[in-house]
Design a protein around this motif. Structure first.
Motif, PDB file in Angstrom:
ATOM      1  N   ARG A 314     -24.975   3.413   0.860  1.00  0.00           N
ATOM      2  CA  ARG A 314     -23.620   3.921   0.684  1.00  0.00           C
ATOM      3  C   ARG A 314     -23.069   4.340   2.036  1.00  0.00           C
ATOM      4  O   ARG A 314     -23.816   4.436   3.015  1.00  0.00           O
ATOM      5  N   ALA A 315     -21.772   4.640   2.081  1.00  0.00           N
ATOM      6  CA  ALA A 315     -21.145   5.040   3.344  1.00  0.00           C
ATOM      7  C   ALA A 315     -20.003   6.003   3.083  1.00  0.00           C
ATOM      8  O   ALA A 315     -19.259   5.855   2.109  1.00  0.00           O
ATOM      9  N   VAL A 316     -19.890   6.996   3.946  1.00  0.00           N
ATOM     10  CA  VAL A 316     -18.751   7.913   3.974  1.00  0.00           C
ATOM     11  C   VAL A 316     -18.127   7.787   5.356  1.00  0.00           C
ATOM     12  O   VAL A 316     -18.796   8.023   6.368  1.00  0.00           O
ATOM     13  N   ILE A 317     -16.875   7.394   5.401  1.00  0.00           N
ATOM     14  CA  ILE A 317     -16.203   7.109   6.671  1.00  0.00           C
ATOM     15  C   ILE A 317     -14.893   7.870   6.719  1.00  0.00           C
ATOM     16  O   ILE A 317     -14.078   7.793   5.792  1.00  0.00           O
ATOM     17  N   ILE A 318     -14.685   8.627   7.783  1.00  0.00           N
ATOM     18  CA  ILE A 318     -13.430   9.344   7.985  1.00  0.00           C
ATOM     19  C   ILE A 318     -12.728   8.733   9.187  1.00  0.00           C
ATOM     20  O   ILE A 318     -13.357   8.447  10.216  1.00  0.00           O
ATOM     21  N   GLY A 319     -11.438   8.468   9.035  1.00  0.00           N
ATOM     22  CA  GLY A 319     -10.689   7.828  10.108  1.00  0.00           C
ATOM     23  C   GLY A 319      -9.198   8.024   9.917  1.00  0.00           C
ATOM     24  O   GLY A 319      -8.749   8.686   8.966  1.00  0.00           O
ATOM     25  N   PRO A 320      -8.383   7.431  10.794  1.00  0.00           N
ATOM     26  CA  PRO A 320      -6.932   7.605  10.708  1.00  0.00           C
ATOM     27  C   PRO A 320      -6.377   7.072   9.393  1.00  0.00           C
ATOM     28  O   PRO A 320      -6.731   5.973   8.950  1.00  0.00           O
ATOM     29  N   ALA A 321      -5.504   7.847   8.769  1.00  0.00           N
ATOM     30  CA  ALA A 321      -4.871   7.395   7.532  1.00  0.00           C
ATOM     31  C   ALA A 321      -4.049   6.132   7.766  1.00  0.00           C
ATOM     32  O   ALA A 321      -3.920   5.297   6.872  1.00  0.00           O
ATOM     33  N   SER A 322      -3.516   5.974   8.979  1.00  0.00           N
ATOM     34  CA  SER A 322      -2.720   4.784   9.295  1.00  0.00           C
ATOM     35  C   SER A 322      -3.538   3.504   9.188  1.00  0.00           C
ATOM     36  O   SER A 322      -2.983   2.428   8.975  1.00  0.00           O
ATOM     37  N   VAL A 323      -4.852   3.624   9.313  1.00  0.00           N
ATOM     38  CA  VAL A 323      -5.735   2.456   9.224  1.00  0.00           C
ATOM     39  C   VAL A 323      -6.324   2.326   7.828  1.00  0.00           C
ATOM     40  O   VAL A 323      -6.408   1.225   7.278  1.00  0.00           O
ATOM     41  N   LEU A 324      -6.724   3.449   7.235  1.00  0.00           N
ATOM     42  CA  LEU A 324      -7.494   3.385   5.991  1.00  0.00           C
ATOM     43  C   LEU A 324      -6.637   3.340   4.730  1.00  0.00           C
ATOM     44  O   LEU A 324      -7.018   2.676   3.755  1.00  0.00           O
ATOM     45  N   VAL A 325      -5.494   4.027   4.704  1.00  0.00           N
ATOM     46  CA  VAL A 325      -4.744   4.094   3.441  1.00  0.00           C
ATOM     47  C   VAL A 325      -3.260   3.744   3.564  1.00  0.00           C
ATOM     48  O   VAL A 325      -2.633   3.404   2.558  1.00  0.00           O
ATOM     49  N   ASP A 326      -2.669   3.847   4.740  1.00  0.00           N
ATOM     50  CA  ASP A 326      -1.241   3.553   4.866  1.00  0.00           C
ATOM     51  C   ASP A 326      -0.996   2.047   4.852  1.00  0.00           C
ATOM     52  O   ASP A 326      -1.913   1.240   5.038  1.00  0.00           O
ATOM     53  N   GLU A 327       0.257   1.679   4.660  1.00  0.00           N
ATOM     54  CA  GLU A 327       0.620   0.265   4.679  1.00  0.00           C
ATOM     55  C   GLU A 327       0.396  -0.302   6.082  1.00  0.00           C
ATOM     56  O   GLU A 327       0.787   0.305   7.083  1.00  0.00           O
ATOM     57  N   LEU A 328      -0.236  -1.459   6.147  1.00  0.00           N
ATOM     58  CA  LEU A 328      -0.551  -2.102   7.425  1.00  0.00           C
ATOM     59  C   LEU A 328       0.452  -3.213   7.701  1.00  0.00           C
ATOM     60  O   LEU A 328       0.748  -4.027   6.821  1.00  0.00           O
ATOM     61  N   ARG A 329       0.939  -3.238   8.926  1.00  0.00           N
ATOM     62  CA  ARG A 329       1.902  -4.271   9.305  1.00  0.00           C
ATOM     63  C   ARG A 329       1.238  -5.440  10.027  1.00  0.00           C
ATOM     64  O   ARG A 329       1.783  -6.538  10.065  1.00  0.00           O
ATOM     65  N   ASP A 330       0.059  -5.172  10.599  1.00  0.00           N
ATOM     66  CA  ASP A 330      -0.653  -6.235  11.297  1.00  0.00           C
ATOM     67  C   ASP A 330      -1.375  -7.119  10.275  1.00  0.00           C
ATOM     68  O   ASP A 330      -2.160  -6.630   9.455  1.00  0.00           O
ATOM     69  N   ARG A 331      -1.132  -8.423  10.314  1.00  0.00           N
ATOM     70  CA  ARG A 331      -1.686  -9.330   9.307  1.00  0.00           C
ATOM     71  C   ARG A 331      -3.206  -9.389   9.370  1.00  0.00           C
ATOM     72  O   ARG A 331      -3.886  -9.454   8.342  1.00  0.00           O
ATOM     73  N   ARG A 360      -5.454  16.447  17.969  1.00  0.00           N
ATOM     74  CA  ARG A 360      -4.223  15.791  17.527  1.00  0.00           C
ATOM     75  C   ARG A 360      -3.920  16.232  16.098  1.00  0.00           C
ATOM     76  O   ARG A 360      -4.088  15.463  15.139  1.00  0.00           O
ATOM     77  N   PRO A 361      -3.504  17.484  15.920  1.00  0.00           N
ATOM     78  CA  PRO A 361      -3.339  18.028  14.566  1.00  0.00           C
ATOM     79  C   PRO A 361      -2.282  17.325  13.736  1.00  0.00           C
ATOM     80  O   PRO A 361      -2.294  17.433  12.514  1.00  0.00           O
ATOM     81  N   GLY A 362      -1.362  16.609  14.374  1.00  0.00           N
ATOM     82  CA  GLY A 362      -0.336  15.914  13.614  1.00  0.00           C
ATOM     83  C   GLY A 362      -0.775  14.576  13.073  1.00  0.00           C
ATOM     84  O   GLY A 362      -0.036  13.926  12.336  1.00  0.00           O
ATOM     85  N   ARG A 363      -1.977  14.148  13.419  1.00  0.00           N
ATOM     86  CA  ARG A 363      -2.464  12.837  12.978  1.00  0.00           C
ATOM     87  C   ARG A 363      -3.156  12.978  11.622  1.00  0.00           C
ATOM     88  O   ARG A 363      -4.108  13.730  11.473  1.00  0.00           O
ATOM     89  N   SER A 364      -2.699  12.239  10.634  1.00  0.00           N
ATOM     90  CA  SER A 364      -3.290  12.288   9.297  1.00  0.00           C
ATOM     91  C   SER A 364      -4.587  11.491   9.273  1.00  0.00           C
ATOM     92  O   SER A 364      -4.687  10.419   9.874  1.00  0.00           O
ATOM     93  N   MET A 365      -5.558  12.031   8.556  1.00  0.00           N
ATOM     94  CA  MET A 365      -6.850  11.373   8.416  1.00  0.00           C
ATOM     95  C   MET A 365      -7.065  10.997   6.959  1.00  0.00           C
ATOM     96  O   MET A 365      -6.398  11.503   6.051  1.00  0.00           O
ATOM     97  N   ALA A 366      -8.011  10.103   6.745  1.00  0.00           N
ATOM     98  CA  ALA A 366      -8.336   9.657   5.390  1.00  0.00           C
ATOM     99  C   ALA A 366      -9.835   9.427   5.299  1.00  0.00           C
ATOM    100  O   ALA A 366     -10.540   9.352   6.316  1.00  0.00           O
ATOM    101  N   LEU A 367     -10.316   9.313   4.070  1.00  0.00           N
ATOM    102  CA  LEU A 367     -11.745   9.162   3.819  1.00  0.00           C
ATOM    103  C   LEU A 367     -11.975   7.938   2.951  1.00  0.00           C
ATOM    104  O   LEU A 367     -11.270   7.743   1.951  1.00  0.00           O
TER     105      LEU A 367
END
Length: 692
Positions: A314-331, A360-367
């Motif tokens: 299994r894996a638990v990964i924390i990273g930028p919300a812009s990569v993990l959960v937000d809409e991605l514009r890069d194909r 960078r407190p303004g950067r949203s993170m996701a899991l």
């Protein structure tokens, strides 16, 4: 036997002294200022680094003990934990810092006083502990002739901290003050680290799993795993292979906590690697080694981990919300993430609150939580759990709820459907792929499921509060007015009144933003407070800090009008006084309200209802626009009546706002209670009129 040199000095900054003495930082400045001379002056700085003064720790300890100051009876003993080690050796500070962490690790592994060994004996011991020079030998050897001096200091540090591991962690806590920039820039808050560690332990696929962090130079999550495991549990870890300064430090940190590290695959964690034992991956992005990664590189590494996953991994990964959960514009990024969704490995995606990345407190993170594919379920029927904690603080209670939701996500489809989710909700993976957008909704505040008894008690309490507030609002207004012909007199301008000394303009204080604290004892009133964007009292400053750092600082007096110029004037009255006004807000002070007929609330309201400020032709700033404001004056015989009316209306406005807030709280409590089945509403009793 080589003897230790005595030419070493432990240095303390004023912040260190405050921490050791268990007082606030400005207190130390006050000590130094008040004791510049006399029989027992405050020690003089022995070094200055930029603008930071450093003091001889021994001199400071003796001075504090003699004066009986501070709140720490063990100040002298604890000095080694907080002082900066300075030695007249010419060694670079990084060499000394790495040498100290290495010797702390040696001390933990040997379990004896390093000062009892001579240099040759100590190096022999280090060679046996690290024969391949993977994490210790080079750092110890680099200390050269000064090895024993540093070793004695390490003994003192460990004694002060009780264990070498705690002394090591105290050094790691200084990462923001030392030159470990990559580590400081990627440090997660304690809440985020605790969430990841507790989830890693709770979801571990075996009683003795291998915990893997592919990042070679960040051990925060693995150390947190050590803390989350039972005290006597063994911890086996695997980290990335690298011979960088940061990677060697991370391996020392793991060793000092008695973690057994095994080597990673020869090919590292690139495409095609595999592990054949129960494994829990636990990693973060960015880490010191991935701080410059693109979104595609992050997703590529996660994809490598997922693709080799088999049963028991299994894996638990924390990273930028812009990569993990937000809409991605890069194909390309969207393709990788869609592939992970389609594969069935991604079992949960959670948006986390902002502020979890310290630098960078303004950067949203996701899991993300990944697991082995459940091939018993058709691909079109697979579920994953989504949650949005954007408005939630990561308290222990919230973490418990998230763990319960994610644990359900790792179960079968039947378990997912049967679980009463507290924060998350289940979605078909096929539906998410069809939508091809963000994995979670925008941040929203979640409320805990209410307890029936607590909800009922809260409703009764709020009903009582609302009734009391309504009574204060409904009481009849004793306001009587008479009309008369306007006398057509011209109002004086604020500039004219200032020139006549009837008004005085007091500038605001230029405050350092770092000195402003929501818990400050003195209210700070600035632009946001004047324009109603922030409640008065929500920001403050410590009184001692203000007195010490702002020698010419000014407080408000009762009845002062705090105002701002600009496109739209703003003003409020500080009825209590003793506040601190933050520039560019200023104070309009009425010299004598009784005899002048200038009533603060009356004047402030007149300023607030003015239209947008007009600038004279060619003017760039409206800073002196206040001088053209017309200020209303009340006849002396009307001052008492107008003042009483303004006070009454102000009290009613306050009561009305309190009533509205209470009704809003009551509505929310009632909706939550009824929605979750914790409350039901009984019909109002019928009133029966008796016939006489």
């Amino acid at each position: 036997m080589q003897q230790a040199s005595s030419s070493s000095t432990l240095l303390l900054t004023k912040r260190d002294i405050a921490t050791l003495a268990k007082v606030k930082r400005p207190v130390v400045t006050t000590w130094a200022r008040r004791s510049r001379s006399g029989d027992l002056p405050f020690p003089h700085p022995v070094a200055v680094d930029g603008r930071i003064e450093k003091f001889d720790a021994a001199e400071v300890a003796e001075w504090i003990q003699t004066r009986g100051l501070g709140n720490n009876d063990s100040f002298a003993r604890d000095v080694a934990m907080h002082a900066v080690f300075e030695h007249a050796s010419g060694l670079e500070s990084g060499v000394v810092a790495d040498g100290i962490t290495a010797l702390l690790c040696v001390k933990a592994l040997l379990g004896e006083q390093l000062g009892d060994l001579d240099s040759d004996e100590l190096l022999d011991e280090v060679d046996e502990l690290d024969p391949d020079d993977e994490f210790l030998y080079s750092e110890v050897d680099a200390l050269g002739d000064h090895l024993l001096v540093v070793a004695l200091h390490v003994d003192r540090m460990a004694d002060a901290a009780f264990t070498p591991a705690q002394a090591f962690e105290a050094l790691m806590a200084r990462r923001f003050r030392e030159q470990w920039s990559a580590l400081a820039e990627t440090t997660l808050t304690a809440g985020a680290v605790t969430l990841c560690a507790r989830m890693g332990v709770a979801l571990a696929p075996d009683q003795h799993p291998l915990f893997v962090d592919p990042a070679p130079d960040s051990a925060d999550l693995l150390i947190a795993i050590r803390e989350a495991l039972p005290e006597y549990s063994d911890l086996t870890v695997m980290t990335g292979a690298a011979d960088t300064v940061g990677a060697r430090r991370a391996r020392r940190r793991l060793a000092v906590h008695r973690a057994r590290r095994i080597a990673p695959p020869d090919s590292g964690f690139a495409d095609g690697f595999s592990l054949d034992r129960p494994t829990m991956f636990l990693t973060q992005y960015p880490s010191p080694s991935t701080i410059d990664y693109t979104d595609g590189q992050m997703l590529g590494e996660i994809d490598n981990i997922a693709m080799q996953m088999g049963p028991g991994q299994r894996a638990v990964i924390i990273g930028p919300a812009s990569v993990l959960v937000d809409e991605l514009r890069d194909r390309e990024c969207e393709s990788i993430r869609s592939g992970l969704l389609r594969s069935g490995h991604l079992r949960a995606a959670i948006r986390l609150p902002e502020g979890l990345l310290t630098a960078r407190p303004g950067r949203s993170m996701a899991l993300w939580v990944l697991g082995a594919v459940d091939y018993s379920v058709p691909a079109t029927e697979r579920h994953m759990v989504l949650a949005d904690l954007g408005g939630v603080e990561l308290s222990d209670d919230v973490i418990d709820g998230v763990l319960a939701d994610v644990s359900a996500a790792m179960g079968s489809s039947r378990e997912v459907r049967a679980h009463a989710f507290r924060f998350g909700y289940a979605r078909r993976t096929s539906d998410l792929l069809a939508e091809a957008g963000a994995l979670t909704a925008l941040p929203r505040v979640h409320r805990l499921r209410p307890e029936p008894a607590e909800s009922a008690a809260r409703v009764l309490e709020l009903v009582g509060t609302a009734d009391a507030a309504a009574t204060r609002v409904e009481t009849g207004l004793g306001l009587r007015v008479e009309y008369r012909d306007a006398d057509g007199r011209r109002m004086s301008t604020a500039g004219e009144l200032a020139d006549a000394k009837e008004l005085r303009v007091v500038p605001g204080n230029r405050l350092d933003p770092e000195d402003i604290d929501p818990g400050g004892t003195v209210s700070v009133i600035g632009v946001d407070e004047v324009y109603g964007r922030r409640a008065v009292g929500s920001r403050g400053i410590d009184r001692l800090t203000f007195t010490t750092n702002y020698a010419s600082g000014r407080y408000t007096e009762p009845g002062d009008i705090v105002f701002c110029t600009g496109s739209t004037p703003g003003a409020l009255v500080d009825h209590e006084g003793a506040s601190v006004v933050q520039w560019p807000a200023r104070i309009l002070r009425i010299t004598d309200p009784q005899s002048s007929g200038l009533i603060p609330e009356f004047v402030a309201q007149h300023i607030r209802v003015r239209g947008p400020a007009e600038r004279p032709p060619g003017a760039i700033r409206a800073g002196s626009a206040w001088r053209r404001w017309e200020i209303p004056r009340v006849r002396p015989d009307q001052v008492a009546a107008v003042t009483a009316a303004m006070d009454d209306l102000r009290a009613r406005r306050t009561a009305a706002r309190r009533l509205l807030d209470t009704l809003e709280d009551l509505t929310t409590t009632l909706v939550d209670g009824v929605a979750y089945g914790a409350l039901t509403l009984a019909p109002a009793p019928e009133t029966v009129t008796e016939k006489g």
